[in-house]
Design an enzyme around this catalytic site. Structure first.
Site: not given
Ligand code: NAD
Length: 335
Positions: A134, A211
């Site tokens: 992000c 942020h």
């Molecule tokens: P999150 O924790 O909200 O969601 C992740 C999901 O993946 C959960 O529902 C979890 O149960 C599931 N999961 C568990 N084990 C898994 C597996 N083996 N394979 C696939 N999924 C599985 O996380 P998020 O915030 O959505 O982040 C996901 C990615 O996006 C990360 O790389 C993060 O750095 C990136 N990201 C997050 C944000 C943010 O602010 N939340 C912003 C940009 C990028």
């Protein structure tokens, strides 16, 4: 039609799935859930096919099949798993010979680092593409257009990061601010825009809303406020906010305007922070971390598959997600 599945249905995965499901060139094969919770029920109520790992599927009501079956039906998977888990999942995708889009929580060696505005065409035919984080997405959306108008000598970025997402039960310390000099964000920008001199320092603050970045830019010709208005007036993914005073104010107006999940999907240029001093200009950007990468995930799918040009893909994504309307309403409210 590109057959897309979403592995991981958290903050990012649920937003990406919503757009894939209505994209004219994509079919959402389904999402993979790991826990049979309320999110799984909501996904089913949206008529999404919910898949689960074989060892866990007996805990799910109304599952459409196993993770392996979902993969079998898909051309490509959007991996939206927790930080660093994508690298493990990549081994599974490789064994199944499936393409994947990863998120910014993965190391940059997982695949081609992508930002639609900056390097759309580079993703074509790549097996693995990483939509940068992000923070990096926001920086690229602002820096790339600036490099097209100005000769930038150097950028210093100070990031105030949110401590947790609103839906998190984990997060940062409640009563302190953490910091990291030479944070990875500058390096991450260089994975997308290689020829820019940039340094970054990141602070983590105990709040959840957005942020905020403060950029100081040295350039050959002075960057003026008027130039910023001119450069970003037609960039649907960068909003020019004149009168916002707090991130709370921005989030509240997103609620009041009725945007789904309060999502803005944009980098928000805070024009009342603009200061110029000779050939140095500084200003701040507010970043809605939960939603900003979603348009890039959609464009990354089109870019990788070679199904649309950059202009067509970005226009289609913007229209599907109402980004022009969001820009117009927010710029009007904070005009
Ligand atoms: P999150 O924790 O909200 O969601 C992740 C999901 O993946 C959960 O529902 C979890 O149960 C599931 N999961 C568990 N084990 C898994 C597996 N083996 N394979 C696939 N999924 C599985 O996380 P998020 O915030 O959505 O982040 C996901 C990615 O996006 C990360 O790389 C993060 O750095 C990136 N990201 C997050 C944000 C943010 O602010 N939340 C912003 C940009 C990028």
């Amino acid at each position: 039609m590109l057959k897309v599945s979403v592995n991981g249905y958290g903050t990012i995965g649920k937003r990406v799935a919503d757009v894939v499901a209505k994209h004219p060139r994509m079919e959402l094969i389904g999402i993979c859930k790991y826990t049979p919770d309320a999110d799984a029920k909501i996904a089913i109520s949206k008529k999404f096919n919910v898949f689960a790992p074989k060892e866990n599927i007996q805990n799910f009501q109304n599952a459409s099949g196993t993770f392996d079956e979902m993969m079998e039906k898909s051309d490509v998977v959007v991996d939206a798993s927790p930080d660093k888990m994508g690298a493990k999942n990549k081994e599974i995708y490789a064994a199944k010979k499936k393409k994947a889009i990863f998120q910014g929580g993965e190391k940059d060696n997982i695949g081609f680092s992508f930002n639609a505005r900056s390097n759309f065409d580079g993703a074509k035919a790549q097996e693995y593409v990483r939509v940068v984080s992000c923070n990096t997405t926001a920086l690229c959306r602002v820096i790339k257009p600036l490099t097209e108008r100005f000769k930038i000598d150097r950028i210093s970025a100070i990031l105030i990061r949110r401590g947790a997402d609103p839906n998190d039960s984990k997060g940062s310390a409640l009563n302190s601010v953490e910091w990291e000099a030479n944070s990875h964000h500058a390096h991450d920008v260089n994975t997308v825009i290689s020829d820019i001199a940039i340094t970054s320092t990141a602070f983590k603050a105990p709040q959840t809303l957005m942020h905020v970045h403060h950029l100081t830019i040295k350039s050959g010709d002075a960057i003026t406020k008027d130039a910023l208005y001119d450069i970003f007036k037609n960039e649907n993914r960068v909003l020019l906010l004149n009168t916002a005073k707090t991130t709370a104010d921005i989030v509240e107006k997103s609620r009041d305007l009725g945007f789904v999940r309060n999502d803005l999907f944009s980098a928000n240029l805070l024009m009342n922070t603009f200061v110029a001093n000779g050939n140095e200009a500084s200003f701040a950007i507010a970043v809605p971390q939960e939603s900003i990468v979603v348009p890039e995930d959609i464009d990354a799918l089109m870019a990788q598959a070679g199904l649309m040009s950059k202009a067509d893909s970005m226009r289609t994504t913007d229209e599907l997600m109402g980004l022009k309307e969001i820009k117009s309403k927010m710029e009007n409210v904070f005009g």
